[in-house]
Design a protein around this motif. Structure first.
Motif, PDB file in Angstrom:
ATOM      1  N   SER A  54      -6.039  -1.677   0.058  1.00  0.00           N
ATOM      2  CA  SER A  54      -5.684  -2.515  -1.094  1.00  0.00           C
ATOM      3  C   SER A  54      -5.328  -3.940  -0.677  1.00  0.00           C
ATOM      4  O   SER A  54      -5.555  -4.888  -1.435  1.00  0.00           O
ATOM      5  CB  SER A  54      -4.511  -1.900  -1.856  1.00  0.00           C
ATOM      6  OG  SER A  54      -3.287  -2.075  -1.164  1.00  0.00           O
ATOM      7  N   GLU A  55      -4.768  -4.098   0.536  1.00  0.00           N
ATOM      8  CA  GLU A  55      -4.360  -5.408   1.070  1.00  0.00           C
ATOM      9  C   GLU A  55      -3.502  -6.178   0.060  1.00  0.00           C
ATOM     10  O   GLU A  55      -3.654  -7.377  -0.131  1.00  0.00           O
ATOM     11  CB  GLU A  55      -5.583  -6.237   1.463  1.00  0.00           C
ATOM     12  CG  GLU A  55      -6.424  -5.594   2.566  1.00  0.00           C
ATOM     13  CD  GLU A  55      -7.615  -6.445   2.968  1.00  0.00           C
ATOM     14  OE1 GLU A  55      -7.969  -7.384   2.213  1.00  0.00           O
ATOM     15  OE2 GLU A  55      -8.189  -6.177   4.033  1.00  0.00           O
ATOM     16  N   ALA A  56      -2.581  -5.445  -0.592  1.00  0.00           N
ATOM     17  CA  ALA A  56      -1.795  -6.036  -1.677  1.00  0.00           C
ATOM     18  C   ALA A  56      -0.357  -6.341  -1.285  1.00  0.00           C
ATOM     19  O   ALA A  56       0.423  -6.780  -2.131  1.00  0.00           O
ATOM     20  CB  ALA A  56      -1.815  -5.094  -2.884  1.00  0.00           C
ATOM     21  N   TYR A  98      -2.764   2.711   3.629  1.00  0.00           N
ATOM     22  CA  TYR A  98      -3.680   2.459   2.514  1.00  0.00           C
ATOM     23  C   TYR A  98      -3.527   1.039   1.992  1.00  0.00           C
ATOM     24  O   TYR A  98      -4.515   0.353   1.711  1.00  0.00           O
ATOM     25  CB  TYR A  98      -3.401   3.474   1.398  1.00  0.00           C
ATOM     26  CG  TYR A  98      -4.209   3.236   0.145  1.00  0.00           C
ATOM     27  CD1 TYR A  98      -5.483   3.769   0.005  1.00  0.00           C
ATOM     28  CD2 TYR A  98      -3.702   2.472  -0.909  1.00  0.00           C
ATOM     29  CE1 TYR A  98      -6.229   3.550  -1.142  1.00  0.00           C
ATOM     30  CE2 TYR A  98      -4.431   2.250  -2.058  1.00  0.00           C
ATOM     31  CZ  TYR A  98      -5.702   2.789  -2.169  1.00  0.00           C
ATOM     32  OH  TYR A  98      -6.437   2.558  -3.298  1.00  0.00           O
ATOM     33  N   HIS A  99      -2.282   0.582   1.865  1.00  0.00           N
ATOM     34  CA  HIS A  99      -2.049  -0.742   1.288  1.00  0.00           C
ATOM     35  C   HIS A  99      -2.260  -1.867   2.296  1.00  0.00           C
ATOM     36  O   HIS A  99      -2.487  -3.012   1.906  1.00  0.00           O
ATOM     37  CB  HIS A  99      -0.630  -0.800   0.711  1.00  0.00           C
ATOM     38  CG  HIS A  99      -0.450   0.083  -0.488  1.00  0.00           C
ATOM     39  ND1 HIS A  99      -1.042  -0.191  -1.698  1.00  0.00           N
ATOM     40  CD2 HIS A  99       0.227   1.250  -0.651  1.00  0.00           C
ATOM     41  CE1 HIS A  99      -0.721   0.752  -2.568  1.00  0.00           C
ATOM     42  NE2 HIS A  99       0.048   1.634  -1.952  1.00  0.00           N
ATOM     43  N   VAL A 100      -2.187  -1.548   3.576  1.00  0.00           N
ATOM     44  CA  VAL A 100      -2.464  -2.560   4.602  1.00  0.00           C
ATOM     45  C   VAL A 100      -3.966  -2.715   4.814  1.00  0.00           C
ATOM     46  O   VAL A 100      -4.487  -3.837   4.894  1.00  0.00           O
ATOM     47  CB  VAL A 100      -1.770  -2.195   5.928  1.00  0.00           C
ATOM     48  CG1 VAL A 100      -2.203  -3.154   7.042  1.00  0.00           C
ATOM     49  CG2 VAL A 100      -0.257  -2.244   5.765  1.00  0.00           C
ATOM     50  N   LEU A 101      -4.700  -1.603   4.854  1.00  0.00           N
ATOM     51  CA  LEU A 101      -6.108  -1.626   5.232  1.00  0.00           C
ATOM     52  C   LEU A 101      -7.071  -1.631   4.058  1.00  0.00           C
ATOM     53  O   LEU A 101      -8.195  -2.137   4.177  1.00  0.00           O
ATOM     54  CB  LEU A 101      -6.419  -0.407   6.128  1.00  0.00           C
ATOM     55  CG  LEU A 101      -5.587  -0.295   7.413  1.00  0.00           C
ATOM     56  CD1 LEU A 101      -5.903   1.005   8.132  1.00  0.00           C
ATOM     57  CD2 LEU A 101      -5.842  -1.491   8.319  1.00  0.00           C
ATOM     58  N   TRP A 126       3.622 -10.132   2.267  1.00  0.00           N
ATOM     59  CA  TRP A 126       4.338 -10.041   3.533  1.00  0.00           C
ATOM     60  C   TRP A 126       5.511 -11.020   3.626  1.00  0.00           C
ATOM     61  O   TRP A 126       6.477 -10.753   4.328  1.00  0.00           O
ATOM     62  CB  TRP A 126       3.381 -10.261   4.697  1.00  0.00           C
ATOM     63  CG  TRP A 126       2.396  -9.154   4.853  1.00  0.00           C
ATOM     64  CD1 TRP A 126       1.061  -9.177   4.575  1.00  0.00           C
ATOM     65  CD2 TRP A 126       2.676  -7.809   5.303  1.00  0.00           C
ATOM     66  NE1 TRP A 126       0.492  -7.945   4.820  1.00  0.00           N
ATOM     67  CE2 TRP A 126       1.459  -7.095   5.270  1.00  0.00           C
ATOM     68  CE3 TRP A 126       3.847  -7.161   5.716  1.00  0.00           C
ATOM     69  CZ2 TRP A 126       1.378  -5.755   5.642  1.00  0.00           C
ATOM     70  CZ3 TRP A 126       3.763  -5.834   6.090  1.00  0.00           C
ATOM     71  CH2 TRP A 126       2.543  -5.138   6.052  1.00  0.00           C
ATOM     72  N   ALA A 134       2.698  -1.821  -3.338  1.00  0.00           N
ATOM     73  CA  ALA A 134       2.461  -2.021  -1.911  1.00  0.00           C
ATOM     74  C   ALA A 134       3.643  -2.698  -1.230  1.00  0.00           C
ATOM     75  O   ALA A 134       4.074  -2.299  -0.136  1.00  0.00           O
ATOM     76  CB  ALA A 134       1.189  -2.857  -1.718  1.00  0.00           C
ATOM     77  N   THR A 135       4.174  -3.737  -1.856  1.00  0.00           N
ATOM     78  CA  THR A 135       5.309  -4.463  -1.267  1.00  0.00           C
ATOM     79  C   THR A 135       6.550  -3.590  -1.241  1.00  0.00           C
ATOM     80  O   THR A 135       7.325  -3.612  -0.268  1.00  0.00           O
ATOM     81  CB  THR A 135       5.578  -5.749  -2.067  1.00  0.00           C
ATOM     82  OG1 THR A 135       4.375  -6.520  -2.150  1.00  0.00           O
ATOM     83  CG2 THR A 135       6.656  -6.586  -1.406  1.00  0.00           C
ATOM     84  N   GLN A 145      -0.655  -3.511  -8.098  1.00  0.00           N
ATOM     85  CA  GLN A 145      -0.848  -3.063  -6.716  1.00  0.00           C
ATOM     86  C   GLN A 145       0.137  -3.734  -5.771  1.00  0.00           C
ATOM     87  O   GLN A 145       0.659  -3.100  -4.853  1.00  0.00           O
ATOM     88  CB  GLN A 145      -2.283  -3.342  -6.260  1.00  0.00           C
ATOM     89  CG  GLN A 145      -3.289  -2.298  -6.711  1.00  0.00           C
ATOM     90  CD  GLN A 145      -4.578  -2.371  -5.921  1.00  0.00           C
ATOM     91  OE1 GLN A 145      -5.024  -3.451  -5.532  1.00  0.00           O
ATOM     92  NE2 GLN A 145      -5.196  -1.225  -5.683  1.00  0.00           N
ATOM     93  N   SER A 146       0.408  -5.014  -5.982  1.00  0.00           N
ATOM     94  CA  SER A 146       1.356  -5.721  -5.118  1.00  0.00           C
ATOM     95  C   SER A 146       2.772  -5.191  -5.294  1.00  0.00           C
ATOM     96  O   SER A 146       3.549  -5.140  -4.332  1.00  0.00           O
ATOM     97  CB  SER A 146       1.318  -7.226  -5.408  1.00  0.00           C
ATOM     98  OG  SER A 146       0.102  -7.787  -4.987  1.00  0.00           O
TER      99      SER A 146
END
Length: 277
Positions: free
Chosen positions: A224-226, A219-222, A229, A54-55, A50-51
């Motif tokens: 999965s939070e993956a 989606y990935h900010v709110l 940063w 997302a990243t 996921q990271s």
């Protein structure tokens, strides 16, 4: 600079700026997403699946946006009245909504989740998925290279394109949600094989990818939070620079050579991600 230890942050993550520059130049000069560079690199660093995705999305929001703005300004100032470029707005209107719908289908619908888990083996199978897609993409790039020698190109969207371009974009959006690459590559290859101007096809793919990655980020900010940063902070800055430089790379070098080099690069990365290696 607002962080407790800014110098330590720079020493640990500063080199990601170079990764962002390289990834964005590749992405915005070939029409492929920067995930082709970011995904294998983050896999090598043992990021979670996921990271990785997302990243990569967060970095591409920086680089693909810079590239999209640069290409759009190039279109408006240099080719706004060029016959070979007149189909650019229509192609974007056909592809962008379909791609965003494909992204939403994968991220938010139960059917999209089932498709990923039951057919493709789930997010933990990211290495294999990326490898298979990259090999197929590389072969498609090689097939499209002879078509780039054309001197006359199509100038108008046909009824066939009105049907097929949204379908290709939707499928690309679905794939992009899983791998952070897909839609730009598929649409660029499709347009080139259909006989449209090569440079315009790349510009369309870049603008389309920018809208697609921005639609993926919430989606990935709110949820999965993956997103990592710290990596985005530096790689995103580099991606903005790379996105602005990419247009000049395309205009300075042969598009055929760029595609050949990029196809070989993608093939090597994809093959190395397969289980047999």
């Amino acid at each position: 600079m607002a962080q407790p230890s800014p110098l330590l942050l720079i020493s640990e993550f500063g080199l990601f700026s170079a990764l962002g520059v390289i990834g964005a130049i590749f992405a915005n000069s070939t029409g492929a997403g920067g995930g082709v560079i970011f995904v294998p690199f983050f896999n090598y660093l043992n990021f979670s699946s996921q990271s990785v995705v997302a990243t990569s999305f967060a970095i591409q929001c920086c680089g693909m946006t810079a590239g999209a703005v640069t290409w759009w300004r190039y279109y408006r100032t240099a080719h706004g009245f060029d016959d070979y470029w007149q189909s650019l707005p229509s192609a974007l209107m056909l592809s962008i909504p379909a791609s965003i719908c494909g992204m939403a289908f994968s991220q938010y619908s139960q059917q999209g989740t089932l498709l990923l888990t039951q057919v493709w083996g789930g997010a933990n199978n990211l290495h294999t998925l990326f490898g298979v897609f990259s090999v197929v993409l590389a072969l498609a790039i090689f097939v499209s290279i002879p078509l780039m020698k054309r001197t006359h190109f199509k100038t108008e969207i046909t009824n066939v394109d009105i049907v097929l371009l949204p379908v290709v974009s939707f499928i690309g959006g679905v794939i992009t949600a899983w791998l952070s690459v897909g839609v730009g590559e598929l649409v660029a290859v499709y347009l080139i094989m259909r006989g449209f101007n090569v440079t315009m096809s790349i510009a369309i793919a870049v603008v389309l990818s920018a809208f697609t990655v921005w639609s993926a980020l919430p989606y990935h900010v709110l949820i999965s939070e993956a997103v990592v940063w710290e990596v985005v902070l530096f790689a995103g800055m580099g991606a903005i620079i790379g996105g602005m430089l990419a247009k000049y790379v395309v205009l300075a070098f042969s598009v055929q050579r760029l595609k050949l080099f990029f196809g070989i690069w993608v093939l090597v990365l994809g093959a190395s991600s397969l289980p047999i290696f």
